[in-house]
Design an enzyme around this catalytic site. Sequence first.
Site, PDB file in Angstrom:
ATOM      1  N   HIS A 227      -4.076   1.174   7.786  1.00 27.49           N
ATOM      2  CA  HIS A 227      -2.782   1.945   7.807  1.00 27.49           C
ATOM      3  C   HIS A 227      -2.504   2.936   6.854  1.00 27.49           C
ATOM      4  O   HIS A 227      -2.186   3.820   6.985  1.00 27.49           O
ATOM      5  CB  HIS A 227      -1.696   0.617   7.327  1.00 27.49           C
ATOM      6  CG  HIS A 227      -0.424   1.140   7.385  1.00 27.49           C
ATOM      7  ND1 HIS A 227       0.860   0.721   8.416  1.00 27.49           N
ATOM      8  CD2 HIS A 227       0.344   1.995   6.506  1.00 27.49           C
ATOM      9  CE1 HIS A 227       1.948   1.388   7.982  1.00 27.49           C
ATOM     10  NE2 HIS A 227       1.513   2.086   6.772  1.00 27.49           N
ATOM     11  N   GLU A 228      -3.265   2.750   5.522  1.00 21.66           N
ATOM     12  CA  GLU A 228      -3.301   3.765   4.706  1.00 21.66           C
ATOM     13  C   GLU A 228      -4.087   5.003   5.127  1.00 21.66           C
ATOM     14  O   GLU A 228      -3.831   6.151   4.718  1.00 21.66           O
ATOM     15  CB  GLU A 228      -3.656   3.371   3.284  1.00 21.66           C
ATOM     16  CG  GLU A 228      -2.667   1.839   2.717  1.00 21.66           C
ATOM     17  CD  GLU A 228      -1.263   2.640   2.901  1.00 21.66           C
ATOM     18  OE1 GLU A 228      -0.775   3.897   2.718  1.00 21.66           O
ATOM     19  OE2 GLU A 228      -0.344   1.615   3.014  1.00 21.66           O
TER      20      GLU A 228
ATOM     21  N   CYS B 181       6.181  -0.052   7.215  1.00 19.72           N
ATOM     22  CA  CYS B 181       5.795   1.080   6.363  1.00 19.72           C
ATOM     23  C   CYS B 181       6.957   1.386   5.534  1.00 19.72           C
ATOM     24  O   CYS B 181       8.037   1.503   5.965  1.00 19.72           O
ATOM     25  CB  CYS B 181       5.537   2.321   7.215  1.00 19.72           C
ATOM     26  SG  CYS B 181       4.861   3.865   6.230  1.00 19.72           S
ATOM     27  N   LEU B 182       6.782   1.787   4.204  1.00 13.21           N
ATOM     28  CA  LEU B 182       7.612   1.965   3.071  1.00 13.21           C
ATOM     29  C   LEU B 182       8.455   3.379   3.589  1.00 13.21           C
ATOM     30  O   LEU B 182       9.463   3.685   3.033  1.00 13.21           O
ATOM     31  CB  LEU B 182       7.152   2.408   1.702  1.00 13.21           C
ATOM     32  CG  LEU B 182       6.607   1.011   1.168  1.00 13.21           C
ATOM     33  CD1 LEU B 182       6.015   1.393  -0.364  1.00 13.21           C
ATOM     34  CD2 LEU B 182       7.709   0.032   0.932  1.00 13.21           C
TER      35      LEU B 182
ATOM     36  N   GLN C  28       3.105   9.993   1.302  1.00 14.18           N
ATOM     37  CA  GLN C  28       4.307   9.144   1.239  1.00 14.18           C
ATOM     38  C   GLN C  28       5.353   9.558  -0.036  1.00 14.18           C
ATOM     39  O   GLN C  28       6.381   9.248  -0.097  1.00 14.18           O
ATOM     40  CB  GLN C  28       4.348   7.839   1.204  1.00 14.18           C
ATOM     41  CG  GLN C  28       3.625   7.044   2.736  1.00 14.18           C
ATOM     42  CD  GLN C  28       3.593   5.697   2.616  1.00 14.18           C
ATOM     43  OE1 GLN C  28       2.437   5.294   2.207  1.00 14.18           O
ATOM     44  NE2 GLN C  28       4.574   4.821   3.209  1.00 14.18           N
TER      45      GLN C  28
ATOM     46  N   GLY D   6       0.686  -1.133   0.070  1.00 12.21           N
ATOM     47  CA  GLY D   6      -0.164  -0.054  -0.142  1.00 12.21           C
ATOM     48  C   GLY D   6       0.915   1.439  -0.077  1.00 12.21           C
ATOM     49  O   GLY D   6       1.977   1.353   0.324  1.00 12.21           O
TER      50      GLY D   6
ATOM     51  N   HIS E  83      -2.216   7.066   7.304  1.00 14.61           N
ATOM     52  CA  HIS E  83      -1.421   8.154   6.546  1.00 14.61           C
ATOM     53  C   HIS E  83      -2.155   9.396   6.188  1.00 14.61           C
ATOM     54  O   HIS E  83      -1.580  10.565   6.132  1.00 14.61           O
ATOM     55  CB  HIS E  83      -0.932   7.271   5.441  1.00 14.61           C
ATOM     56  CG  HIS E  83       0.546   6.429   5.700  1.00 14.61           C
ATOM     57  ND1 HIS E  83       1.673   6.927   5.938  1.00 14.61           N
ATOM     58  CD2 HIS E  83       0.779   5.481   5.322  1.00 14.61           C
ATOM     59  CE1 HIS E  83       2.577   6.187   6.133  1.00 14.61           C
ATOM     60  NE2 HIS E  83       1.879   4.987   5.719  1.00 14.61           N
TER      61      HIS E  83
HETATM   62 NI    NI Z   1       2.607   3.117   5.786  1.00 15.26          NI
END
Ligand code: NI
Length: 171
Positions: free
Chosen positions: A135-136, A93-94, A51, A46, A139
Amino acid sequence: MIRKIVKYGDPVLEKPAGPVTNFNTPELRGLIADMWETMYAAKGLGLAAPQVGISLRVAVIDTSAGEDESKKFILINPEILNQEGMQVGEEGCLSIPGFREPVKRANLVRVAGHDESGHRIELDGMELLARAMLHEIDHLHGILFLSHLSPLKRDIIRRKIKKLQKAGEWD
Ligand code: NI
């Protein structure tokens, strides 16, 4: 086009993103296309627009990591309608590479939002998809998974990241 993924420490990750008001535009389609490309290149499940440094309420999710077209979802201006149950699972998380921790999430979630043409959609997720959706959506509110950890764990990770930043290994 692959965009640069913003890392923890950049303020864009911790401020609420603004709503998309113009649908069906080349800018929005381009952003989403780039987000898919960037997410797959980074092997994530995701990615949220903040991000890649864009403070808009847009996220893409593919829990199959590119294996199954039916698992691809775009969330624009998503709102959580309902959450049920509980699951605990490892999350990463990226924007916080190298750190994974167990996070408690609802097991079932229903979300309303829009597709890239502006049509209202509703999406149900369970287990991994529910986790990815929550999670997204976090963000888009400027919340990172670190917020769901104990203060002690969070501080340990923050300290490790600070060291990486000082060593120039966090960019
Ligand atoms: Ni993340």
